[in-house]
Every structure is written in structure tokens, then in C-alpha cells.
Design an enzyme around this catalytic site. Structure first.
Site, PDB file in Angstrom:
ATOM      1  N   ASP A   1       0.833  -1.201   0.000  1.00  0.00           N
ATOM      2  CA  ASP A   1       0.000   0.000   0.000  1.00  0.00           C
ATOM      3  C   ASP A   1       0.866   1.248   0.000  1.00  0.00           C
ATOM      4  O   ASP A   1       1.560   1.529   0.977  1.00  0.00           O
ATOM      5  CB  ASP A   1      -0.900  -0.004   1.243  1.00  0.00           C
TER       6      ASP A   1
ATOM      7  N   HIS B   1      -0.489  -1.107  -4.786  1.00  0.00           N
ATOM      8  CA  HIS B   1      -1.745  -0.334  -4.761  1.00  0.00           C
ATOM      9  C   HIS B   1      -1.383   1.124  -4.485  1.00  0.00           C
ATOM     10  O   HIS B   1      -0.979   1.470  -3.372  1.00  0.00           O
ATOM     11  CB  HIS B   1      -2.629  -0.947  -3.656  1.00  0.00           C
TER      12      HIS B   1
ATOM     13  N   MET C   1      -2.188   4.697  -3.662  1.00  0.00           N
ATOM     14  CA  MET C   1      -3.192   5.629  -3.121  1.00  0.00           C
ATOM     15  C   MET C   1      -2.528   6.996  -3.073  1.00  0.00           C
ATOM     16  O   MET C   1      -2.263   7.551  -2.005  1.00  0.00           O
ATOM     17  CB  MET C   1      -3.635   5.157  -1.728  1.00  0.00           C
TER      18      MET C   1
ATOM     19  N   ASP D   1     -10.404  -5.328  -1.115  1.00  0.00           N
ATOM     20  CA  ASP D   1      -9.374  -4.863  -0.181  1.00  0.00           C
ATOM     21  C   ASP D   1     -10.022  -4.067   0.944  1.00  0.00           C
ATOM     22  O   ASP D   1     -10.662  -3.046   0.704  1.00  0.00           O
ATOM     23  CB  ASP D   1      -8.380  -3.993  -0.975  1.00  0.00           C
TER      24      ASP D   1
HETATM   25  C1  DX5 Z   1      -6.347   0.305   3.030  1.00  0.00           C
HETATM   26  C2  DX5 Z   1      -5.349  -0.542   2.285  1.00  0.00           C
HETATM   27  C3  DX5 Z   1      -5.501  -1.973   2.574  1.00  0.00           C
HETATM   28  C4  DX5 Z   1      -5.252  -2.341   4.020  1.00  0.00           C
HETATM   29  C5  DX5 Z   1      -5.929  -3.636   4.289  1.00  0.00           C
HETATM   30  O1  DX5 Z   1      -6.181   1.615   2.654  1.00  0.00           O
HETATM   31  O2  DX5 Z   1      -5.509  -0.374   0.886  1.00  0.00           O
HETATM   32  O3  DX5 Z   1      -4.716  -2.781   1.702  1.00  0.00           O
HETATM   33  O4  DX5 Z   1      -3.892  -2.444   4.320  1.00  0.00           O
HETATM   34  O5  DX5 Z   1      -5.833  -3.910   5.644  1.00  0.00           O
HETATM   35  P1  DX5 Z   1      -6.999  -4.661   6.438  1.00  0.00           P
HETATM   36  O6  DX5 Z   1      -7.142  -6.010   5.820  1.00  0.00           O
HETATM   37  O7  DX5 Z   1      -6.471  -4.680   7.819  1.00  0.00           O
HETATM   38  O8  DX5 Z   1      -8.252  -3.833   6.269  1.00  0.00           O
HETATM   39 ZN    ZN Z   2      -4.491  -1.882  -0.448  1.00  0.00          ZN
END
Ligand code: DX5
Ligand code: ZN
Length: 232
Positions: A44, A75, A77, A184
Site C-alpha cells: 500500500d 496499490h 493511493m 481490499d
Molecule cells: C487500506 C489498504 C488496505 C489495508 C488492508 O487503505 O488499501 O490494503 O492495508 O488492511 P486490512 O485487511 O487490515 O483492512
Molecule cells: Zn491496499
């Protein structure tokens, strides 16, 4: 399975999100989930602008690439993801996803990711309508449906995400696309089964895997609950 085969498998893929790992022991934690049967390593990348949190950049992806034996699912963001696509692929990403909310020229962005030789995905926040994908569906390798608002690990699963997965599948089918659907946020053994039934085939899990005393066993448990449901 070699890296080249990772996209053609029929198997449901488990993608542990290292955001919830012990970052001071990242090599150890990645090895544990790989022993437990992780198919991908989900990374992330957050910029403190698109989402409130700041996490991981290219140097860390490059370091993970040296030790991970599974493909890296990165991913993004971040705002202006186009500025960093080449860098993340050079650092070792095998899958790269961008949020539709920050990507006005999504068609060009997706084409560019694919031209770099990696799998290209579009991500939808919980409040972003599925219709945002209609014109781009046939170009995508995967769609990532957020089942939490992005920014943090450990948030509660938003159940609306299940219905969204179903509607994304409809849009993809309509476009003649066999793109995978990834989900996710807040995934656990129970809702993972529901997500697969709805049409997801890549399951990201952070908290459920790493906030345990044994992340290898937690990965294996998530895999076996999904596999058991598939056999039932
Ligand atoms: C949230 C991230 C996720 C997160 C998932 O912004 O994109 O990938 O790390 O973590 P859990 O499974 O704990 O929600
Ligand atoms: Zn993610």
C-alpha cells in the site's frame, strides 16, 4: 508456479497487505506468509494527500523485491500516479493499480502501465460508482474494489462492497472482459467466502493475517476457508 503463470491460475489468490506487518521485521513476515501460501504480496503506497496516511515508496518496494518470492501487487493511493508508474515498475511491481478518483486520463494511464509489461488495475473507493468503469472495462487486467475507505489497516469491512463486486462483474461481462476482481479492506475468513461467491478472485488481508501471533498459520487459515467454500 513461476511468476509468469501467476495471472493465468484459476486459484483464488491471497494477497497479504504488509501495511499491517511488523515493518522492522518485514523480511521475516513476508517469508512467513509465503510459507502459509500467499500468492501475492500487497503493498500500500500512500502519499498523505489522496489519503490521510503516508506509508511506503519505491525504495521499500525495491527492497521487498529482493526478498519476496511472490509477485508484488502495488496499490497506489497517491495523487498524480502517472508521475510514478515507471518508478514502481522499475522497483519491482508486477501489478500496479491506480484510483479512478485521481486519474482523469485513466485510459492513457492503464495503457501506459500495460506497456511497462505489468498488470494494470483500476481502484474504486466505497463511494465511487461502478459506472466509472464502463468505458475502460475492456482495457483492464483487474479491478480493485475497496471495502474500506483507503488509508489504514484494521478498519471494519463495508458490506456494500459485496454487492459492488457483483456489479463490477456485470460491467466486465458486458464488456467481454475476463478481468479479475480484487477486494481490499476488512477481509476476514467469513467475508472472504462471501467476496469469492460475489465474484472476487484476489483477496487482500492485512489485519486478519498480521495482527495474529502466527501470520503463516493465519494465511493458511484464510486460504483453507476459501478453498473449503469453493469445494462445498
Ligand atoms: C487500506 C489498504 C488496505 C489495508 C488492508 O487503505 O488499501 O490494503 O492495508 O488492511 P486490512 O485487511 O487490515 O483492512
Ligand atoms: Zn491496499
Amino acid at each position: 508456479m513461476t511468476d509468469r503463470d501467476f495471472w493465468t491460475t484459476d486459484r483464488i489468490q491471497i494477497a497479504p497487505s504488509i501495511l499491517a506487518a511488523n515493518l522492522a521485521e518485514l523480511g521475516r513476515d513476508i517469508a512467513a506468509v509465503e510459507r502459509g501460501g500467499a500468492d501475492l504480496i500487497h503493498i500500500d503506497v500512500m502519499d498523505g494527500h489522496f489519503v490521510p496516511n503516508i506509508t511506503i515508496g519505491q525504495p521499500v518496494v525495491r527492497a521487498i523485491k529482493r526478498i519476496a518470492t511472490r509477485p508484488l501487487d502495488v496499490h497506489l493511493m497517491i495523487e498524480q500516479p502517472d508521475r510514478y508508474l515507471d518508478d514502481f515498475v522499475n522497483a519491482g511491481a508486477d501489478m500496479l493499480s491506480v484510483h479512478v478518483e485521481v486519474t482523469p486520463h485513466l485510459h492513457r494511464t492503464i495503457a501506459h502501465i500495460k506497456s511497462l509489461g505489468v498488470k494494470a488495475g483500476a481502484v474504486l473507493n466505497p463511494s465511487t460508482p461502478v459506472s466509472a468503469l464502463v468505458e475502460i472495462a475492456s482495457a483492464l487486467d483487474f479491478v480493485l474494489v475497496m471495502s474500506v475507505n483507503p488509508g489504514f489497516s484494521g478498519q471494519a469491512f463495508i458490506r456494500h462492497g459485496l454487492d459492488k463486486v457483483r456489479r463490477v462483474r456485470e460491467v466486465l461481462t458486458q464488456a467481454g472482459s475476463s478481468a479479475r476482481i480484487e477486494i481490499d479492506g476488512g477481509i476476514d475468513a467469513a467475508n472472504a467466502v462471501e467476496a469469492v461467491a460475489a465474484g472476487a478472485s484476489i483477496l487482500v488481508a492485512g489485519n486478519t493475517i498480521f495482527n495474529t501471533s502466527d501470520s503463516e498459520a493465519a494465511t493458511r487459515a484464510l486460504r483453507s476457508s476459501v478453498d473449503a467454500a469453493a469445494r462445498a
